[in-house]
Design an enzyme around this catalytic site. Sequence first.
Site, PDB file in Angstrom:
ATOM      1  N   SER A 198       0.854  -1.184   0.000  1.00 10.43           N
ATOM      2  CA  SER A 198       0.000   0.000   0.000  1.00 10.43           C
ATOM      3  C   SER A 198       0.893   1.238   0.000  1.00 10.43           C
ATOM      4  O   SER A 198       2.109   1.144   0.087  1.00 10.43           O
ATOM      5  CB  SER A 198      -0.866   0.007   1.248  1.00 10.43           C
ATOM      6  OG  SER A 198      -0.031   0.183   2.380  1.00 10.43           O
ATOM      7  N   LYS A 199       0.265   2.366  -0.068  1.00 12.80           N
ATOM      8  CA  LYS A 199       0.965   3.666  -0.106  1.00 12.80           C
ATOM      9  C   LYS A 199       1.988   3.821   1.023  1.00 12.80           C
ATOM     10  O   LYS A 199       2.950   4.552   0.883  1.00 12.80           O
ATOM     11  CB  LYS A 199      -0.062   4.790   0.019  1.00 12.80           C
ATOM     12  CG  LYS A 199      -0.846   5.003  -1.250  1.00 12.80           C
ATOM     13  CD  LYS A 199      -0.316   6.221  -1.972  1.00 12.80           C
ATOM     14  CE  LYS A 199      -0.933   6.341  -3.335  1.00 12.80           C
ATOM     15  NZ  LYS A 199      -0.071   7.107  -4.223  1.00 12.80           N
ATOM     16  N   ARG A 200       1.714   3.152   2.154  1.00 11.93           N
ATOM     17  CA  ARG A 200       2.619   3.330   3.291  1.00 11.93           C
ATOM     18  C   ARG A 200       4.025   2.829   2.975  1.00 11.93           C
ATOM     19  O   ARG A 200       5.009   3.336   3.472  1.00 11.93           O
ATOM     20  CB  ARG A 200       2.072   2.592   4.515  1.00 11.93           C
ATOM     21  CG  ARG A 200       1.233   3.476   5.418  1.00 11.93           C
ATOM     22  CD  ARG A 200       0.891   2.746   6.674  1.00 11.93           C
ATOM     23  NE  ARG A 200       0.407   1.397   6.346  1.00 11.93           N
ATOM     24  CZ  ARG A 200       0.662   0.325   7.063  1.00 11.93           C
ATOM     25  NH1 ARG A 200       1.406   0.404   8.144  1.00 11.93           N
ATOM     26  NH2 ARG A 200       0.179  -0.841   6.718  1.00 11.93           N
ATOM     27  N   ALA A 201       4.099   1.781   2.150  1.00 15.01           N
ATOM     28  CA  ALA A 201       5.401   1.182   1.839  1.00 15.01           C
ATOM     29  C   ALA A 201       6.128   1.936   0.733  1.00 15.01           C
ATOM     30  O   ALA A 201       7.333   1.830   0.574  1.00 15.01           O
ATOM     31  CB  ALA A 201       5.203  -0.269   1.440  1.00 15.01           C
ATOM     32  N   GLU A 208       4.210   7.608 -10.480  1.00 11.92           N
ATOM     33  CA  GLU A 208       4.736   8.350  -9.329  1.00 11.92           C
ATOM     34  C   GLU A 208       6.244   8.156  -9.192  1.00 11.92           C
ATOM     35  O   GLU A 208       6.964   9.080  -8.843  1.00 11.92           O
ATOM     36  CB  GLU A 208       4.044   7.870  -8.049  1.00 11.92           C
ATOM     37  CG  GLU A 208       2.865   8.728  -7.677  1.00 11.92           C
ATOM     38  CD  GLU A 208       2.253   8.266  -6.380  1.00 11.92           C
ATOM     39  OE1 GLU A 208       2.777   8.649  -5.309  1.00 11.92           O
ATOM     40  OE2 GLU A 208       1.265   7.508  -6.446  1.00 11.92           O
TER      41      GLU A 208
END
Length: 423
Positions: A198-201, A208
């Site tokens: 997810s975005k956290r990683a 991007e």
Amino acid sequence: MVRVRFAPSPTGFLHIGGARTALFNWMYAKAQGGQFILRIEDTDKVRSKPEYLEEILESMKWLGLTWDEFYKQSDRFELYRQYADKLLAEGKAYKDGEAVVLKVLEKSIKIYDLIRGEIVVDSKEIKDQVLMKSDGSPTYSFACVIDDALMEISCVIRGEDHISNTPKQILIYEALGFKLPKFAHLPLILDPEGGRMSKRAGATAVTEYRTQGYLSQAIVNYLMLLGWSPGNNQEKILMASALKTFSIKKINKAGAAFSLEKLQWLNSQYIKEMDTAQLAETLRPLVAAQYPEARIEGKELEHMVQLYKGRMNTLLDFLDWTGFIFNEQVHFDEEVKTKHLTQDMRREFDLLAGHLSAVSDFNVKSAEEAFRGVVAQLGIEAGVLVHPVRVALTGKAVGPGLFETMVVLGQERTVRRLKEAFK
Ligand code: GLU
């Protein structure tokens, strides 16, 4: 004939997981002299968007994943309709209102997966399958099976999240009398805590990474290592040699942990080894966008790139570190300023400015000599002057050698910044 496909739905950006699926398909084809097909699964008219399609195509090209054939499912609705009619006529499917549904008969379904081996599923666990929706569009599985069969796909390589679709699709293959392809389900990409990526990683969209200053070669190399390894702990591996050893059977069953740190490291390696002139040309438009006022002449940019390329993790680092050259004003890191520029060193700076402006041929050696002369004259340690001078010139506490920095900044600006530092 080896024929594989990548089949994204243009309902979102190309995800890093999707890019890895595309890459493994592409490598599987290239390693065996086969063909790689790009098929856009845009049957969902509401969620499919042209801007996502464009972005997916752009990202694929950027990664170098070129395709031999291209299809869009929205062009093929008539075909799916014909196969649905055939199943209805044969009594293998029935109508529920306006939708066409496949009768699921009792049997055991065997999947042979190249990565996980044999999987057996009892069809009792599977409900009758909708093939065509009431709006006349096919379901994902129905269109997918017809296309995989007609496009003569020899091996379906896709993410493990599709594993539950495979037995349902096998029933459709059998109802249509199509030959089964081979299957390979790739392990999921996990974040460092073991959850789903997810975005956290790290960023999840390929674009991007592009805007964050990653090189496509580094991304491709990194994606390769998510689930596969060339052996001998080798991490940096070029495509040509990867293709010699790549085998889908050697892909791990276990989830692959995403590490932004490793990706950054690989990126720094690719940057370091890139030809300086080529790197400068890659950076030129980025510099122009970030610093529209900057005038860069001749080999100036190449010279700067040479100075910084050994320490860059991403292309953006270069923009960040060279702001002091392209901006007329130095932007100080507040913390750095308080740490290194609080003590009034006007006298030392003025003396240094005087010595530097007297140099006739301003280069790394002559700048250093001038600096050493000042240090000796003042009877101080060089270190006492190095940090404050660096901060005054660049706004930052770290960077390449101080004298190289002076040279890229130029004699006139170096002298001016020293004189103005305490004003
Ligand atoms: N359109 C599906 C997806 O985006 C493709 C699945 C498949 O490869 O069969 O996940």
